[in-house]
Design a protein around this motif. Structure first.
Motif, PDB file in Angstrom:
ATOM      1  N   PHE A 152       7.307  15.641  59.188  1.00  0.00           N
ATOM      2  CA  PHE A 152       7.227  16.144  57.813  1.00  0.00           C
ATOM      3  C   PHE A 152       6.639  15.102  56.875  1.00  0.00           C
ATOM      4  CE2 PHE A 152      10.860  18.416  59.741  1.00  0.00           C
ATOM      5  CZ  PHE A 152      10.369  19.697  59.659  1.00  0.00           C
ATOM      6  N   LYS A 153       6.870  13.830  57.201  1.00  0.00           N
ATOM      7  CA  LYS A 153       6.417  12.774  56.285  1.00  0.00           C
ATOM      8  C   LYS A 153       6.310  11.466  57.050  1.00  0.00           C
ATOM      9  CE  LYS A 153       7.448  10.980  51.644  1.00  0.00           C
ATOM     10  NZ  LYS A 153       8.447  10.958  50.555  1.00  0.00           N
ATOM     11  N   GLN A 154       5.248  10.707  56.791  1.00  0.00           N
ATOM     12  CA  GLN A 154       5.126   9.360  57.351  1.00  0.00           C
ATOM     13  C   GLN A 154       4.362   8.484  56.360  1.00  0.00           C
ATOM     14  OE1 GLN A 154       2.979   8.964  61.079  1.00  0.00           O
ATOM     15  NE2 GLN A 154       3.616   6.853  61.360  1.00  0.00           N
ATOM     16  N   THR A 155       5.090   7.647  55.646  1.00  0.00           N
ATOM     17  CA  THR A 155       4.453   6.715  54.707  1.00  0.00           C
ATOM     18  C   THR A 155       5.115   5.355  54.878  1.00  0.00           C
ATOM     19  OG1 THR A 155       6.030   7.204  52.953  1.00  0.00           O
ATOM     20  CG2 THR A 155       4.037   8.544  52.993  1.00  0.00           C
ATOM     21  N   GLY A 156       4.704   4.385  54.071  1.00  0.00           N
ATOM     22  CA  GLY A 156       5.334   3.069  54.131  1.00  0.00           C
ATOM     23  C   GLY A 156       6.673   3.081  53.418  1.00  0.00           C
ATOM     24  N   GLY A 157       7.503   2.090  53.719  1.00  0.00           N
ATOM     25  CA  GLY A 157       8.812   1.977  53.068  1.00  0.00           C
ATOM     26  C   GLY A 157       8.654   1.674  51.588  1.00  0.00           C
ATOM     27  N   ARG A 158       9.575   2.216  50.781  1.00  0.00           N
ATOM     28  CA  ARG A 158       9.531   1.994  49.339  1.00  0.00           C
ATOM     29  C   ARG A 158      10.590   0.964  48.972  1.00  0.00           C
ATOM     30  NH1 ARG A 158       5.181   4.950  48.941  1.00  0.00           N
ATOM     31  NH2 ARG A 158       5.400   4.745  46.706  1.00  0.00           N
ATOM     32  N   TYR A 159      10.164  -0.260  48.753  1.00  0.00           N
ATOM     33  CA  TYR A 159      11.135  -1.298  48.461  1.00  0.00           C
ATOM     34  C   TYR A 159      11.111  -1.762  47.020  1.00  0.00           C
ATOM     35  CZ  TYR A 159      11.527  -1.350  53.431  1.00  0.00           C
ATOM     36  OH  TYR A 159      11.721  -0.963  54.717  1.00  0.00           O
ATOM     37  N   ALA A 160      10.097  -1.337  46.296  1.00  0.00           N
ATOM     38  CA  ALA A 160      10.020  -1.789  44.912  1.00  0.00           C
ATOM     39  C   ALA A 160      11.205  -1.227  44.149  1.00  0.00           C
ATOM     40  CB  ALA A 160       8.716  -1.324  44.289  1.00  0.00           C
ATOM     41  N   ARG A 161      11.723  -2.039  43.263  1.00  0.00           N
ATOM     42  CA  ARG A 161      12.909  -1.657  42.506  1.00  0.00           C
ATOM     43  C   ARG A 161      12.562  -0.535  41.529  1.00  0.00           C
ATOM     44  NH1 ARG A 161      17.630  -4.031  42.547  1.00  0.00           N
ATOM     45  NH2 ARG A 161      16.882  -5.526  44.071  1.00  0.00           N
ATOM     46  N   VAL A 162      13.382   0.491  41.500  1.00  0.00           N
ATOM     47  CA  VAL A 162      13.158   1.573  40.544  1.00  0.00           C
ATOM     48  C   VAL A 162      14.371   1.693  39.638  1.00  0.00           C
ATOM     49  CG1 VAL A 162      11.544   2.939  41.909  1.00  0.00           C
ATOM     50  CG2 VAL A 162      13.986   3.217  42.281  1.00  0.00           C
ATOM     51  N   GLY A 163      14.150   2.161  38.422  1.00  0.00           N
ATOM     52  CA  GLY A 163      15.255   2.419  37.511  1.00  0.00           C
ATOM     53  C   GLY A 163      15.928   1.169  36.999  1.00  0.00           C
TER      54      GLY A 163
ATOM     55  N   ALA B  83      11.738  19.843  53.590  1.00  0.00           N
ATOM     56  CA  ALA B  83      10.883  19.738  52.406  1.00  0.00           C
ATOM     57  C   ALA B  83      11.640  19.060  51.263  1.00  0.00           C
ATOM     58  CB  ALA B  83      10.398  21.125  51.975  1.00  0.00           C
ATOM     59  N   TYR B  84      12.907  19.413  51.129  1.00  0.00           N
ATOM     60  CA  TYR B  84      13.742  18.779  50.106  1.00  0.00           C
ATOM     61  C   TYR B  84      13.848  17.267  50.359  1.00  0.00           C
ATOM     62  CZ  TYR B  84      18.177  17.051  48.249  1.00  0.00           C
ATOM     63  OH  TYR B  84      19.127  16.269  47.662  1.00  0.00           O
ATOM     64  N   ILE B  85      14.090  16.891  51.611  1.00  0.00           N
ATOM     65  CA  ILE B  85      14.235  15.474  51.971  1.00  0.00           C
ATOM     66  C   ILE B  85      12.926  14.721  51.715  1.00  0.00           C
ATOM     67  CG2 ILE B  85      14.607  13.873  53.928  1.00  0.00           C
ATOM     68  CD1 ILE B  85      17.168  15.314  53.304  1.00  0.00           C
ATOM     69  N   SER B  86      11.808  15.330  52.092  1.00  0.00           N
ATOM     70  CA  SER B  86      10.507  14.651  51.961  1.00  0.00           C
ATOM     71  C   SER B  86      10.145  14.370  50.505  1.00  0.00           C
ATOM     72  CB  SER B  86       9.392  15.492  52.598  1.00  0.00           C
ATOM     73  OG  SER B  86       9.526  15.518  53.998  1.00  0.00           O
ATOM     74  N   ILE B 122      21.734  13.406  48.676  1.00  0.00           N
ATOM     75  CA  ILE B 122      21.295  14.304  49.753  1.00  0.00           C
ATOM     76  C   ILE B 122      22.489  15.045  50.348  1.00  0.00           C
ATOM     77  CG2 ILE B 122      20.319  14.357  52.093  1.00  0.00           C
ATOM     78  CD1 ILE B 122      18.439  12.068  51.235  1.00  0.00           C
ATOM     79  N   GLU B 123      23.551  14.305  50.592  1.00  0.00           N
ATOM     80  CA  GLU B 123      24.732  14.895  51.210  1.00  0.00           C
ATOM     81  C   GLU B 123      25.312  15.999  50.315  1.00  0.00           C
ATOM     82  OE1 GLU B 123      27.629  11.949  52.526  1.00  0.00           O
ATOM     83  OE2 GLU B 123      27.768  13.135  54.363  1.00  0.00           O
ATOM     84  N   THR B 124      25.389  15.715  49.026  1.00  0.00           N
ATOM     85  CA  THR B 124      25.936  16.692  48.090  1.00  0.00           C
ATOM     86  C   THR B 124      25.028  17.916  47.986  1.00  0.00           C
ATOM     87  OG1 THR B 124      26.866  14.873  46.826  1.00  0.00           O
ATOM     88  CG2 THR B 124      26.762  17.011  45.724  1.00  0.00           C
ATOM     89  N   ASP B 125      23.741  17.671  47.791  1.00  0.00           N
ATOM     90  CA  ASP B 125      22.808  18.782  47.599  1.00  0.00           C
ATOM     91  C   ASP B 125      22.718  19.679  48.832  1.00  0.00           C
ATOM     92  OD1 ASP B 125      22.323  17.875  45.104  1.00  0.00           O
ATOM     93  OD2 ASP B 125      20.243  17.282  45.426  1.00  0.00           O
ATOM     94  N   CYS B 126      22.760  19.077  50.013  1.00  0.00           N
ATOM     95  CA  CYS B 126      22.602  19.865  51.235  1.00  0.00           C
ATOM     96  C   CYS B 126      23.929  20.450  51.700  1.00  0.00           C
ATOM     97  CB  CYS B 126      22.006  19.028  52.359  1.00  0.00           C
ATOM     98  SG  CYS B 126      20.334  18.488  52.012  1.00  0.00           S
ATOM     99  N   GLY B 127      25.025  19.852  51.260  1.00  0.00           N
ATOM    100  CA  GLY B 127      26.332  20.357  51.659  1.00  0.00           C
ATOM    101  C   GLY B 127      26.604  20.216  53.143  1.00  0.00           C
ATOM    102  N   MET B 128      26.025  19.181  53.750  1.00  0.00           N
ATOM    103  CA  MET B 128      26.369  18.928  55.158  1.00  0.00           C
ATOM    104  C   MET B 128      26.393  17.421  55.385  1.00  0.00           C
ATOM    105  SD  MET B 128      22.950  20.389  56.994  1.00  0.00           S
ATOM    106  CE  MET B 128      22.821  21.882  56.035  1.00  0.00           C
ATOM    107  N   PRO B 129      27.190  16.982  56.375  1.00  0.00           N
ATOM    108  CA  PRO B 129      27.364  15.536  56.549  1.00  0.00           C
ATOM    109  C   PRO B 129      26.100  14.858  57.100  1.00  0.00           C
ATOM    110  CG  PRO B 129      28.499  16.735  58.285  1.00  0.00           C
ATOM    111  CD  PRO B 129      27.977  17.762  57.327  1.00  0.00           C
ATOM    112  N   LEU B 130      25.941  13.604  56.744  1.00  0.00           N
ATOM    113  CA  LEU B 130      24.831  12.808  57.265  1.00  0.00           C
ATOM    114  C   LEU B 130      25.363  11.857  58.336  1.00  0.00           C
ATOM    115  CD1 LEU B 130      23.120  11.614  53.944  1.00  0.00           C
ATOM    116  CD2 LEU B 130      22.760  13.740  55.205  1.00  0.00           C
TER     117      LEU B 130
END
Lengths: 163, 151
Positions: A152-163, B83-86, B122-130
């Motif tokens: 579904f997705k393959q990109t690099g890790g996001r390590y930059a600080r956000v927020g 799709a939500y996770i991505s 993610i855990e809350t939104d999906c309602g299933m354990p990770l």
């Protein structure tokens, strides 16, 4: 010699995590974005590579796109006192691209050693796993093979600080 | 079909991109081609999605916090949840795998606190354990991926 501040380092991480600019002078491009000299960017990258903070700098390949369509995560339930020795052995094996120890999550997940095998097709990957079991004597180690069937997705890790 | 230059770049520059002012010119000189050819080929590899980028592979541990997460998603909800996770910037790899735990993804963040916040959301939104499976030890050294060319 300019040393980047912590904040400039964070900005540099953010700027490179999706790749360097494909322009003649990528480090100069990055430097002008940060308002620092080109040398400072090059020095920082050298430092990160030396520290192992960056493992490698170069082309990051998507295995699937170059014909390695079978991607198996093979997980093993190895006794705790043997797992490090086996991990060291596994990493020497040419079929294995990544090898990690991770925690078990009982009762759902008994496996503590993870390795990745990329192959051109599933038959070849199964053969490699069988060979691995024979060569390392893993006949009595519980394992599971998890092929990926969709990315579904393959990109690099996001390590930059956000927020 | 992959050009010779594309193959050479894939074989030789998964690591060791020159840290000089004109790195692509340096590669070009090494391979006996023009800088324009190197840049054009790299752009093409990226457009064709053969490479995700020309850039760094960070050490997950040293660069911040990361973990591998698995979920056992009802098959009929897999597309929706994947799709939500991505959509999370913090998620970089996201795969379906053939197992009861059928969705696997890697979450990275600047620190453990930010990582935990993403997992909780993610855990809350999906309602299933990770299944949260952080790396405890890496045994390999990442040298890139050796390609066996067949044609």
């Amino acid at each position: 010699m300019t040393i980047l501040t912590q904040q400039q380092q964070e900005s540099l991480k953010a700027a490179i995590q999706d790749g360097l600019p494909l322009t003649a002078r990528p480090y100069a491009t990055l430097a002008s974005g940060l308002g620092v000299p080109e040398d400072a960017v090059i020095l920082q990258l050298e430092q990160w590579l030396q520290d192992g903070y960056i493992k490698r700098l170069g082309l990051v390949v998507r295995h699937h796109a170059v014909g390695y369509r079978a991607n198996a995560m093979v997980v093993w339930n190895v006794p705790d006192d043997q797992v490090d020795a086996l991990g060291e052995e596994m990493r020497q094996h040419p079929a294995i691209t990544l090898c990690y120890r991770r925690p078990r999550r009982l009762p759902d997940w008994p496996y503590n050693l993870f390795c990745m095998i990329h192959g051109k097709d599933r038959t070849l990957v199964h053969q490699q796993i069988e060979a691995l079991i024979q060569q390392l004597g893993l006949q009595n180690i519980q394992h599971a093979v998890l092929f990926s069937n969709r990315q579904f997705k393959q990109t690099g890790g996001r390590y930059a600080r956000v927020g | 079909m992959m050009t010779t230059l594309a193959r050479q770049l894939l074989d030789r520059y998964q690591r060791g991109l020159p840290l000089s002012a004109n790195p692509y010119a340096e590669i070009a000189a090494e391979l006996g081609v023009s800088e324009q050819d190197v840049l054009a080929t790299l752009r093409q590899l990226r457009e064709q999605k053969i490479i995700t980028r020309v850039g760094p592979v960070f050490d997950h541990h040293k660069a911040g916090a990361s973990t591998l997460v698995a979920m056992a998603v009802p098959p009929e909800r897999l597309d929706e949840i994947a799709a939500y996770i991505s959509r999370f910037d913090a998620v970089n790899h996201n795969y379906a795998r053939e197992h009861d735990f059928n969705l696997w993804f890697v979450v990275t963040a600047a620190d453990q606190q930010q990582l935990d916040a993403v997992l909780a959301t993610i855990e809350t939104d999906c309602g299933m354990p990770l299944l949260n499976l952080p790396m405890e030890q890496a045994y390999h050294i990442d040298l890139g991926f050796k390609l066996a060319w067949q044609d």
